[in-house]
Design an enzyme around this catalytic site. Structure first.
Site, PDB file in Angstrom:
ATOM      1  CG  ASP A 200      -0.265 -40.609 -56.101  1.00 39.66           C
ATOM      2  OD1 ASP A 200       0.296 -41.605 -55.644  1.00 39.66           O
ATOM      3  OD2 ASP A 200      -1.487 -40.561 -56.332  1.00 39.66           O
TER       4      ASP A 200
ATOM      5  CG  HIS B 186      -3.470 -43.703 -56.155  1.00 42.78           C
ATOM      6  ND1 HIS B 186      -2.402 -43.032 -55.594  1.00 42.78           N
ATOM      7  CD2 HIS B 186      -3.817 -44.655 -55.255  1.00 42.78           C
ATOM      8  CE1 HIS B 186      -2.127 -43.556 -54.414  1.00 42.78           C
ATOM      9  NE2 HIS B 186      -2.967 -44.542 -54.184  1.00 42.78           N
TER      10      HIS B 186
HETATM   11  N1  LIG Z   1      -5.937 -43.137 -52.965  1.00 39.87           N
HETATM   12  C1  LIG Z   1      -4.925 -43.175 -52.113  1.00 39.87           C
HETATM   13  O1  LIG Z   1      -3.968 -42.382 -52.235  1.00 39.87           O
HETATM   14  C2  LIG Z   1      -4.902 -44.141 -50.973  1.00 39.87           C
HETATM   15  C3  LIG Z   1      -5.852 -45.118 -50.884  1.00 39.87           C
HETATM   16  N2  LIG Z   1      -5.845 -46.001 -49.836  1.00 39.87           N
HETATM   17  C4  LIG Z   1      -6.903 -46.997 -49.817  1.00 39.87           C
HETATM   18  O2  LIG Z   1      -7.902 -46.611 -48.874  1.00 39.87           O
HETATM   19  C5  LIG Z   1      -8.646 -47.770 -48.471  1.00 39.87           C
HETATM   20  C6  LIG Z   1      -8.804 -47.814 -46.964  1.00 39.87           C
HETATM   21  O3  LIG Z   1      -7.555 -47.932 -46.339  1.00 39.87           O
HETATM   22  P1  LIG Z   1      -7.422 -48.137 -44.757  1.00 39.87           P
HETATM   23  O4  LIG Z   1      -8.279 -47.184 -44.016  1.00 39.87           O
HETATM   24  O5  LIG Z   1      -5.995 -48.192 -44.467  1.00 39.87           O
HETATM   25  O6  LIG Z   1      -8.018 -49.601 -44.611  1.00 39.87           O
HETATM   26  P2  LIG Z   1      -8.614 -50.309 -43.306  1.00 39.87           P
HETATM   27  O7  LIG Z   1      -8.729 -51.754 -43.620  1.00 39.87           O
HETATM   28  O8  LIG Z   1      -7.875 -49.887 -42.093  1.00 39.87           O
HETATM   29  O9  LIG Z   1     -10.062 -49.662 -43.213  1.00 39.87           O
HETATM   30  C7  LIG Z   1     -11.032 -49.876 -44.183  1.00 39.87           C
HETATM   31  C8  LIG Z   1     -12.353 -49.829 -43.469  1.00 39.87           C
HETATM   32  O10 LIG Z   1     -13.353 -49.868 -44.458  1.00 39.87           O
HETATM   33  C9  LIG Z   1     -14.383 -50.691 -43.972  1.00 39.87           C
HETATM   34  N3  LIG Z   1     -15.142 -51.155 -45.121  1.00 39.87           N
HETATM   35  C10 LIG Z   1     -14.834 -52.104 -46.006  1.00 39.87           C
HETATM   36  N4  LIG Z   1     -15.812 -52.255 -46.903  1.00 39.87           N
HETATM   37  C11 LIG Z   1     -16.744 -51.348 -46.591  1.00 39.87           C
HETATM   38  C12 LIG Z   1     -18.005 -51.009 -47.156  1.00 39.87           C
HETATM   39  N5  LIG Z   1     -18.496 -51.642 -48.222  1.00 39.87           N
HETATM   40  N6  LIG Z   1     -18.711 -50.022 -46.572  1.00 39.87           N
HETATM   41  C13 LIG Z   1     -18.250 -49.381 -45.491  1.00 39.87           C
HETATM   42  N7  LIG Z   1     -17.078 -49.671 -44.911  1.00 39.87           N
HETATM   43  C14 LIG Z   1     -16.339 -50.636 -45.461  1.00 39.87           C
HETATM   44  C15 LIG Z   1     -13.690 -51.792 -43.201  1.00 39.87           C
HETATM   45  O11 LIG Z   1     -14.541 -52.414 -42.269  1.00 39.87           O
HETATM   46  C16 LIG Z   1     -12.576 -51.010 -42.525  1.00 39.87           C
HETATM   47  O12 LIG Z   1     -12.947 -50.511 -41.254  1.00 39.87           O
HETATM   48  C17 LIG Z   1      -7.885 -48.958 -49.056  1.00 39.87           C
HETATM   49  O13 LIG Z   1      -8.503 -49.338 -50.277  1.00 39.87           O
HETATM   50  C18 LIG Z   1      -6.521 -48.376 -49.346  1.00 39.87           C
HETATM   51  O14 LIG Z   1      -5.842 -49.092 -50.340  1.00 39.87           O
HETATM   52  C19 LIG Z   1      -4.932 -45.909 -48.848  1.00 39.87           C
HETATM   53  C20 LIG Z   1      -3.958 -44.942 -48.884  1.00 39.87           C
HETATM   54  C21 LIG Z   1      -3.858 -44.000 -49.958  1.00 39.87           C
HETATM   55  O1  LIG Z   2      -0.692 -48.630 -51.864  1.00 38.00           O
HETATM   56  C1  LIG Z   2      -1.757 -49.112 -51.520  1.00 38.00           C
HETATM   57  O2  LIG Z   2      -2.312 -50.055 -52.055  1.00 38.00           O
HETATM   58  C2  LIG Z   2      -2.474 -48.543 -50.324  1.00 38.00           C
HETATM   59  C3  LIG Z   2      -2.083 -47.205 -50.016  1.00 38.00           C
HETATM   60  C4  LIG Z   2      -1.911 -46.328 -51.190  1.00 38.00           C
HETATM   61  O3  LIG Z   2      -2.672 -46.333 -52.138  1.00 38.00           O
HETATM   62  C5  LIG Z   2      -0.790 -45.440 -51.111  1.00 38.00           C
HETATM   63  O4  LIG Z   2      -0.123 -45.352 -50.063  1.00 38.00           O
HETATM   64  O5  LIG Z   2      -0.518 -44.776 -52.113  1.00 38.00           O
END
Ligand SMILES: NC(=O)C1=CN([C@@H]2O[C@H](COP(=O)(O)OP(=O)(O)OC[C@H]3O[C@@H](n4cnc5c(N)ncnc54)[C@H](O)[C@@H]3O)[C@@H](O)[C@H]2O)C=CC1
Ligand SMILES: O=C(O)CCC(=O)C(=O)O
Length: 338
Positions: free
Chosen positions: A171, A200
């Site tokens: 952010d 967030h």
């Molecule tokens: N804080 C922030 O600014 C942001 C947060 N996110 C969040 O990050 C998270 C991951 O996003 P992506 O990598 O795009 O998702 P993704 O679906 O591509 O990857 C998530 C991975 O986590 C694994 N997973 C799920 N539960 C698990 C567990 N209990 N233990 C170990 N592995 C587990 C899945 O198998 C998958 O490979 C989401 O919750 C997303 O919303 C994404 C972008 C920014």
């Molecule tokens: O917006 C979402 O729920 C996933 C990715 C995220 O947290 C972001 O891009 O800020």
């Protein structure tokens, strides 16, 4: 599954870095950069501990990630532990990036994934408590990141709660980029003293009232209409805009922000203000205690410190109240996990 590989020796001892959800899209963007030294510096060898769900597809994908890490021949990468065993994944780790969680889809708010994801962070908090170093530094990325970090901290009584942080850096960086674009800064790095307060989520408060570009006030060079009707909503809704455009959530920028969050925490900010989600206990702004809240911080010697003395105007006070209210509602919804 367990894979370990040694490459070469060095006088600097390797540190152990756990990344959960390692086969996901953020993991794929994050791991090569950690292994290349972008997070902990060019002289710090690392051993990566990669956790995935106990699911054949996820573990097969993880195996592919491990092969690619090997094929990069990173000199700083001294080993890889790839596993679905949470205690092995967190065994003696110095850093933990908790990424693995369900992402939201189009049309959802981040709080919509709270129910599915919150339980993961209870289990992970407990496992960190049992297996990680007591000094482990934790950055929670999986959404809703602030509340998930609070859940993990509450389940890890032997680790200081202040070691649990949530990622507000994406952010923060988004807000810096919007200001730089608006005012034609020659580099985003010229934008300073920006803060993203709160959650967030769409209630976050990207606050440019103290921001400067090369010492000149940003607020004096933009009109309030742009701040309230373009800048703030653009930053608040950027995650949703990326999901709409890509069909999946941001990954490269999220990985970049996670690297910056941990790098600055560990190696310091040289006086620059960054936004981090940290426990609100004892904060100087009167934000309700017991929340995980985005604050302005500077970092030095591996510690973060809240920057004091910034002011909110009436609009800012209203925005802060809304984001506190949302965090309190999220907390109430997961009280059985705390
Ligand atoms: N804080 C922030 O600014 C942001 C947060 N996110 C969040 O990050 C998270 C991951 O996003 P992506 O990598 O795009 O998702 P993704 O679906 O591509 O990857 C998530 C991975 O986590 C694994 N997973 C799920 N539960 C698990 C567990 N209990 N233990 C170990 N592995 C587990 C899945 O198998 C998958 O490979 C989401 O919750 C997303 O919303 C994404 C972008 C920014
Ligand atoms: O917006 C979402 O729920 C996933 C990715 C995220 O947290 C972001 O891009 O800020």
């Amino acid at each position: 599954m367990f894979v370990a590989r040694r490459f070469m020796t060095s006088s600097v001892q390797p540190v152990r870095v756990a990344v959960t959800g390692a086969a996901g899209q953020i993991g794929y963007a994050l791991l090569p950069r950690i292994a290349a030294g972008e997070m902990l510096g060019p002289n710090q060898p690392v051993i990566l501990h990669l956790l995935e769900r106990d699911d054949p597809k996820a573990l097969a994908a993880l195996e592919g990630v491990v092969m690619e890490l090997q094929d990069c021949a990173f000199p700083l990468l001294r080993g890889v532990v790839a596993t679905s065993d949470i205690n092995k994944a967190f065994d003696s780790v110095d850093y933990a990036l908790l990424v693995g969680a369900k992402p939201r889809g189009p049309g959802m708010e981040r709080a919509d994934v709270l129910k599915d994801n919150a339980a993961i962070f209870k289990v992970q908090g407990r496992a960190l408590n049992e297996s990680a170093k007591k000094s482990v530094k934790v950055c929670v990325v999986g959404n809703p990141a602030n509340t998930n970090a609070m859940i993990a901290a509450a389940n890890a009584p032997n680790i200081p709660a202040t070691n649990f942080t949530s990622m507000m850096r994406l952010d923060h960086d988004r807000a810096m980029a919007q200001i730089a674009l608006k005012l034609g800064a020659s580099s985003v790095a010229d934008v300073e003293k920006l803060v993203v307060w709160g959650n967030h989520s769409a209630t976050q408060y990207p606050d440019l009232s103290n921001a400067v570009i090369k010492g000149k006030s940003v607020a004096k060079n933009v009109d309030q209409e742009w701040v309230r009707n373009t800048f703030i909503p653009t930053v608040q809704q950027r995650g949703a805009a990326i999901i709409k455009a890509r069909g999946v959530s941001s990954a490269a920028s999220a990985a970049n922000a996670a690297i910056a969050h941990v790098r600055d925490w560990v190696l310091g900010t040289n006086g620059r203000i960054v936004s981090m989600g940290i426990p609100s206990d004892g904060n100087p702004y009167g934000v309700k205690e017991g929340l995980l809240f985005g604050f302005p911080v500077t970092c030095q010697n591996g510690q973060y410190k809240i920057v004091e003395g910034l002011q909110w105007d009436e609009f800012g006070k209203g925005a802060i109240e809304r984001t506190i209210k949302e965090l309190q509602e999220e907390k109430d919804a997961v009280k059985h996990l705390l």
